[in-house]
Scaffold this motif. Structure first.
Motif, PDB file in Angstrom:
ATOM      1  N   SER A 168     -31.914  -3.959  42.402  1.00 24.60           N
ATOM      2  CA  SER A 168     -31.517  -2.734  41.417  1.00 24.60           C
ATOM      3  C   SER A 168     -32.686  -3.059  40.632  1.00 24.60           C
ATOM      4  O   SER A 168     -33.977  -3.657  40.905  1.00 24.60           O
ATOM      5  CB  SER A 168     -30.279  -3.620  41.044  1.00 24.60           C
ATOM      6  OG  SER A 168     -30.305  -2.448  39.449  1.00 24.60           O
ATOM      7  N   GLY A 169     -33.692  -2.230  40.214  1.00 19.69           N
ATOM      8  CA  GLY A 169     -34.793  -2.015  39.772  1.00 19.69           C
ATOM      9  C   GLY A 169     -35.687  -1.847  40.172  1.00 19.69           C
ATOM     10  O   GLY A 169     -37.010  -0.958  39.707  1.00 19.69           O
ATOM     11  N   SER A 192     -33.636   4.700  43.306  1.00 19.99           N
ATOM     12  CA  SER A 192     -33.463   6.435  43.010  1.00 19.99           C
ATOM     13  C   SER A 192     -34.269   7.423  42.041  1.00 19.99           C
ATOM     14  O   SER A 192     -34.290   8.741  42.842  1.00 19.99           O
ATOM     15  CB  SER A 192     -32.399   5.936  42.070  1.00 19.99           C
ATOM     16  OG  SER A 192     -31.401   4.963  42.178  1.00 19.99           O
ATOM     17  N   MET A 193     -35.125   6.657  41.586  1.00 22.97           N
ATOM     18  CA  MET A 193     -36.808   7.337  40.462  1.00 22.97           C
ATOM     19  C   MET A 193     -37.816   7.854  42.094  1.00 22.97           C
ATOM     20  O   MET A 193     -38.009   9.360  42.000  1.00 22.97           O
ATOM     21  CB  MET A 193     -37.305   6.756  39.957  1.00 22.97           C
ATOM     22  CG  MET A 193     -36.784   5.956  38.469  1.00 22.97           C
ATOM     23  SD  MET A 193     -36.848   7.114  37.840  1.00 22.97           S
ATOM     24  CE  MET A 193     -35.475   6.844  36.533  1.00 22.97           C
TER      25      MET A 193
HETATM   26  N1  LIG Z   1     -34.094   6.933  32.240  1.00 19.58           N
HETATM   27  C1  LIG Z   1     -34.760   6.106  31.989  1.00 19.58           C
HETATM   28  N2  LIG Z   1     -35.382   5.711  30.900  1.00 19.58           N
HETATM   29  C2  LIG Z   1     -35.780   4.445  30.947  1.00 19.58           C
HETATM   30  N3  LIG Z   1     -36.127   4.411  31.807  1.00 19.58           N
HETATM   31  C3  LIG Z   1     -35.426   4.367  33.194  1.00 19.58           C
HETATM   32  C4  LIG Z   1     -34.638   4.850  33.534  1.00 19.58           C
HETATM   33  N4  LIG Z   1     -34.419   5.026  34.661  1.00 19.58           N
HETATM   34  C5  LIG Z   1     -35.123   4.627  35.324  1.00 19.58           C
HETATM   35  N5  LIG Z   1     -36.028   3.654  34.498  1.00 19.58           N
HETATM   36  C6  LIG Z   1     -36.618   2.448  35.113  1.00 19.58           C
HETATM   37  O1  LIG Z   1     -36.931   2.726  36.514  1.00 19.58           O
HETATM   38  C7  LIG Z   1     -36.839   1.298  36.952  1.00 19.58           C
HETATM   39  C8  LIG Z   1     -36.275   2.368  38.395  1.00 19.58           C
HETATM   40  O2  LIG Z   1     -34.832   2.953  38.645  1.00 19.58           O
HETATM   41  P1  LIG Z   1     -34.262   3.071  39.331  1.00 19.58           P
HETATM   42  O3  LIG Z   1     -33.145   3.347  39.182  1.00 19.58           O
HETATM   43  O4  LIG Z   1     -34.853   3.879  40.729  1.00 19.58           O
HETATM   44  O5  LIG Z   1     -33.721   1.291  40.221  1.00 19.58           O
HETATM   45  P2  LIG Z   1     -33.293   1.476  41.701  1.00 19.58           P
HETATM   46  O6  LIG Z   1     -34.037   0.425  43.102  1.00 19.58           O
HETATM   47  O7  LIG Z   1     -32.652   3.090  42.249  1.00 19.58           O
HETATM   48  O8  LIG Z   1     -32.017   0.422  41.512  1.00 19.58           O
HETATM   49  P3  LIG Z   1     -30.613   0.772  41.434  1.00 19.58           P
HETATM   50  O9  LIG Z   1     -30.483  -0.469  42.768  1.00 19.58           O
HETATM   51  O10 LIG Z   1     -30.346  -0.228  40.581  1.00 19.58           O
HETATM   52  O11 LIG Z   1     -29.602   1.585  41.384  1.00 19.58           O
HETATM   53  C9  LIG Z   1     -35.671   0.594  36.310  1.00 19.58           C
HETATM   54  O12 LIG Z   1     -35.984  -0.872  36.613  1.00 19.58           O
HETATM   55  C10 LIG Z   1     -35.570   1.008  35.052  1.00 19.58           C
HETATM   56  O13 LIG Z   1     -36.598   0.497  34.621  1.00 19.58           O
END
Ligand SMILES: Nc1ncnc2c1ncn2[C@@H]1O[C@H](COP(=O)(O)OP(=O)(O)OP(=O)(O)O)[C@@H](O)[C@H]1O
Ligand SMILES: Nc1ncnc2c1ncn2[C@@H]1O[C@H](COP(=O)(O)OP(=O)(O)OP(=O)(O)O)[C@@H](O)[C@H]1O
Ligand SMILES: [Mg+2]
Ligand SMILES: [Mg+2]
Lengths: 329, 343
Positions: free
Chosen positions: A45-46, A50-51
């Motif tokens: 997670s994080g 998703s980004m």
């Molecule tokens: N809206 C936002 N504002 C600021 N920082 C963000 C935002 N969304 C995500 N982040 C940052 O970007 C990083 C990557 O987030 P992302 O959502 O891509 O993680 P992920 O791998 O999809 O996790 P998960 O498995 O929980 O969905 C996170 O650690 C967070 O700190």
């Protein structure tokens, strides 16, 4: 000359600007997909899964996040340079998407028929009302919605969780996309419904040659659905390769740890493998390899510089100094 | 090992008003739990599996006395928990504790971690013969946080400052502080990442070794249940359809629904070839139960009798019970033949 891949992501960088500082959510991600490929994107997670997807689709939360570098080559164009108008045509038509929460993706005040019909209308793909109706029924059947005729005038709240998720898929597929980006599409579904949904995706890929990027943290789903896998850690891909290769003989210590930490039925007395320590603080990441503080193979050099991702002799890619030094495997 | 908890034909029906205007309409029973009977051995881990809406959490709540059964009885350490007086209630609350899936939802956001963990002690151990002083409470809290491997500095933090795994460890510390004999764990690791999940599951197994705790773990994740539990009950629409030794059920599931669940379970093995689709259709509605077997509309092996007669849970040997005409039927017929003709 070899043909260009269907999708090529090059050195993608997306940063988040928070009050506490800058988070390098996507920090130099690169990978390529061919037609019919199915890529599993896994990681904690994080870690930036998703980004990465939202950067490709250019659906980043504004103004918190911005893509600051890299290229996303799709059909001869760099998606990052398209106008918002051009990008809207790519989304939903050339690239379909299923985002994490189906309730957010569906509009509660429009009927199912209206929402599934939207991509056809946008594309001007239907000749008149009855043709549109037929096309909508056709995709609803494709995603196995029972008695679709009776469902046309219903609203999302009248659907079960599994049906809603399949409806989102129907909308994504209505555009006959060459690529589908699905971010944890089955997290809220029961195993048997999840199984039906993943079968559906595979079926559609076989039929149309559609490529797929599937975000999940379930390695079982990856093993079942994907032919390639990318493991992310702290904004970077640390291992990329063929699913069989990566899941049966992981190269990167993080991938190895992830696989070892999985609970396996019938092993009650045994302790599960634990990755020591906590995930890195992305606001203040380590100077060297982000996994170094938790890595049992860490060497002195790992603290100094972040290892670049390199191709190994067996064709896969991994970012680990210990691997380069021949310490592993 | 004696029995610590026993359920006898436990039912929880909800009255649901449907159709008509407010106050009007017909009231229909929603059979969330419909006749559950089983017992749990002291010091063991009992797993409850099943899809969404099958009644797992409702059953957990009945055991926790957060809700009352509409039928049947629950006995804990030999006492009927439906008939406890105020003192008995206080006793029960120190013996049985809960951990839920959503730690952030069950931890008060305005309280510091130390206060959250200390709260049960403040309620139960500030009065009476085993009264603790403020200092003793503080020491116990520090000790418990150390046992769940949380650094001392988080004592003064608020829940939102902790990661998901840390919050779940706080919830476990709070549940453990009164030294209960049994924990009801409702999806305790479902929201956690693979690596954090391993930490929490190891922690739970350490506590069990150390204190001889009994666990009832509810989960829809068969891999987690297979790792944790020694006995397993599989629920479908309010009914237990199969129950027995976990490892044996994994090796040889008997009920078509259990088989389907295992077939659908994704395994991180790229060489596994998946057979036919695991199940068609959606899980039914507890408000509109089909006639006969509840699983019948989704069952590939259904026979005519299945849509007419609701199968009973029958013993099939080796401590296993299954509610299915395919399994119970032939054996019962044989027995009737031997006994001569009764019908
Ligand atoms: N809206 C936002 N504002 C600021 N920082 C963000 C935002 N969304 C995500 N982040 C940052 O970007 C990083 C990557 O987030 P992302 O959502 O891509 O993680 P992920 O791998 O999809 O996790 P998960 O498995 O929980 O969905 C996170 O650690 C967070 O700190
Ligand atoms: N307070 C209530 N009033 C009415 N119906 C209820 C109530 N609580 C639960 N139900 C119903 O009882 C059935 C069983 O619900 P329960 O929450 O026990 O399922 P579950 O197996 O825990 O599912 P999940 O895996 O989704 O948590 C469902 O049909 C639910 O809608
Ligand atoms: Mg995500
Ligand atoms: Mg529940």
């Amino acid at each position: 000359m070899t043909q260009a891949p269907l999708l090529s992501v090059e050195d993608l960088r997306t940063y988040c600007y928070t009050r506490a500082g800058v988070v390098k959510a996507v920090d130099g991600v690169r990978f390529a997909l061919e037609r019919g490929d199915s890529l599993g994107l896994v990681g904690e997670s994080g870690s930036g899964k998703s980004m990465t997807c939202n950067s490709i689709l250019r659906l980043l939360p504004k103004p918190a996040a911005r893509t600051v570098g890299g290229r996303v080559l799709w059909d001869g164009r760099d998606l990052l340079t398209l106008s918002e108008r051009e990008m809207r045509r790519v989304r939903g038509r050339e690239i379909g998407m299923i985002l994490q929460d189906p309730l957010i993706s569906l509009n509660p005040v429009f009927t199912i028929a209206n929402q599934v019909g939207e991509p056809f209308r946008l594309r001007g793909a239907a000749k008149g009302r009855s043709d549109l109706r037929e096309k909508v029924l056709d995709v609803l059947r494709q995603v196995h919605i029972p008695s679709p005729e009776a469902r046309l005038s219903q609203y999302p709240f009248e659907f079960s969780g599994g049906m809603r998720q399949r409806t989102v898929a129907a909308i994504a597929l209505a555009g006959s996309p060459g690529l589908l980006i699905a971010d944890e599409p089955t997290t809220s579904l029961d195993v048997t419904i999840q199984d039906q949904f993943l079968r559906l995706l595979r079926e559609l890929q076989e039929k149309t040659g559609m490529a797929l990027i599937l975000v999940t943290h379930d390695l079982g789903i990856v093993a079942e659905t994907c032919n390639k896998v990318a493991v992310m850690y702290a904004g970077k891909i640390v291992e990329f390769g063929d699913v069989r290769q990566v899941l049966t003989s992981p190269a990167h210590p993080y991938t190895e740890a992830l696989l070892k930490a999985l609970p396996v039925p019938g092993t009650r007395q045994k302790r599960l493998y634990q990755i020591s320590g906590e995930p890195p603080n992305l606001l203040d990441p380590p100077a060297g390899c982000a996994f170094e503080p938790r890595c049992h193979r860490a060497m002195q050099a790992c603290k100094k510089a972040r290892p670049p991702i390199k191709r190994l002799s067996d064709g896969r890619q991994a970012a680990c100094l210990a691997l380069e030094a021949g310490e592993v495997r | 090992m004696g029995t610590i908890l026993e359920l006898r034909d436990v039912k929880r029906y909800f009255g649901i008003r449907s159709g008509g205007w407010v106050g009007g309409g017909v009231e229909k029973p929603l059979k969330a739990v419909d006749g559950a009977s089983f017992s749990i051995a002291s010091g063991s881990s009992f797993g409850v599996a099943g899809e969404s809406g099958s009644g797992k959490s409702t059953m957990g709540k009945l055991i926790l006395r957060l809700d009352r059964p509409t039928g049947g009885a629950i006995e804990f350490e030999g006492r009927d928990i439906g008939k406890l007086d105020a003192q008995g209630d206080a006793w029960y609350r120190t013996r049985v504790q809960a951990v839920f899936q959503d730690a952030s939802g069950s931890l008060d956001p305005r309280m510091r971690i130390s206060a959250i963990v200390a709260e049960p002690l403040e309620i139960h151990a500030r009065t009476g013969p085993n009264r603790l002083t403020k200092i003793e409470i503080r020491e116990k809290v520090e000790d418990m946080l150390a046992q769940v491997a949380l650094p001392e500095r988080v004592m003064h933090d608020f829940p939102h400052e902790l990661s998901g795994g840390q919050k779940q460890r706080v919830a476990i510390a709070r549940a453990m502080i009164l030294e209960p004999t049994m924990l009801v764990l409702d999806e305790p690791v479902s929201a956690l990442d693979v690596s954090i999940r391993a930490q929490v599951l190891n922690l739970l197994s350490d506590f069990q070794d150390r204190y001889g705790l009994t666990y009832l773990m509810i989960s829809h994740d068969l891999a987690t249940l297979g790792h944790v539990s020694s006995q397993l009950a599989v629920m479908y629409l309010g009914r237990i359809v199969e129950i027995g030794d976990t490892e044996e059920i994994y090796e040889r599931p008997l009920h078509p629904y259990t088989k389907a669940l295992f077939r659908a379970m994704p395994l991180p093995d790229p060489d596994r070839v998946k057979s036919a689709p695991s199940l068609r259709g959606e899980i039914g509605s507890a408000l509109d139960l089909p006639k006969g077997c509840r699983f019948c509309p989704r069952c590939d092996e259904a026979m005519p009798v299945c849509s007419a007669v609701d199968p009973e849970l029958v013993d099939v040997g080796a401590g296993r019970q299954v509610a299915c005409h395919l399994i119970g039927g032939p054996q019962l017929t044989k027995a009737t033949h031997q006994r001569g003709s009764n019908e």
